[in-house]
Scaffold this active site. Sequence first.
Site, PDB file in Angstrom:
ATOM      1  CD  GLU A  30      -2.272  -4.107   0.502  1.00 60.67           C
ATOM      2  OE1 GLU A  30      -2.842  -3.010   0.305  1.00 60.67           O
ATOM      3  OE2 GLU A  30      -1.462  -4.293   1.428  1.00 60.67           O
ATOM      4  CG  ASP A  39      -3.317   4.227   3.089  1.00 64.45           C
ATOM      5  OD1 ASP A  39      -3.508   5.312   3.689  1.00 64.45           O
ATOM      6  OD2 ASP A  39      -2.236   3.613   3.170  1.00 64.45           O
TER       7      ASP A  39
END
Length: 168
Positions: A30, A39
């Site tokens: 991540e 994202d």
Amino acid sequence: MLQTVKKHPGKSATAAAVMMAAAAFITPWEGVRLTTYKDIVGVDTVCIGETDKAAVAEGKRRAYTPTECRDMLVRRLPDYDTGFMRCVTRADIPVSVHVAGISLAYNVGTGAVCKSTFVRLVNAGDFAAACDALLMFNRAGGRVVKGLDNRRRAERDYCLAGLRGRGP
């Protein structure tokens, strides 16, 4: 010897070890971003892949510290574990499969995981095939993403290594 975790481990040392292993696995994939960002599919995100609206809003107002990000992940992982294990019908599963399932649920959501071939195979006790099924989750926005493909391959390798007695 193959390590397994009971479906309802409670506050056991095994449960804590599973959460620690999941956090250690998830964090490098991540990454740690101390302020809010979009994202790959445009979802507001902060810290270690956190998409909770309150956390994201706070990340827009100020920067988190690395410790705050780590604590946030540790607090949230049990929710993903509970969501994943709610779909698992077996009394126990190998630790490596459990950790891979938590990582997948954290990345794609428990709803997607619960409907997946991965969970169907876990419930059937075909753990090696379940590990291979992790590779199906390598797309975002309808296209294969190299980073997701790499993550899924790492999850599969971790999952299988535990089945072969070389992992957790």
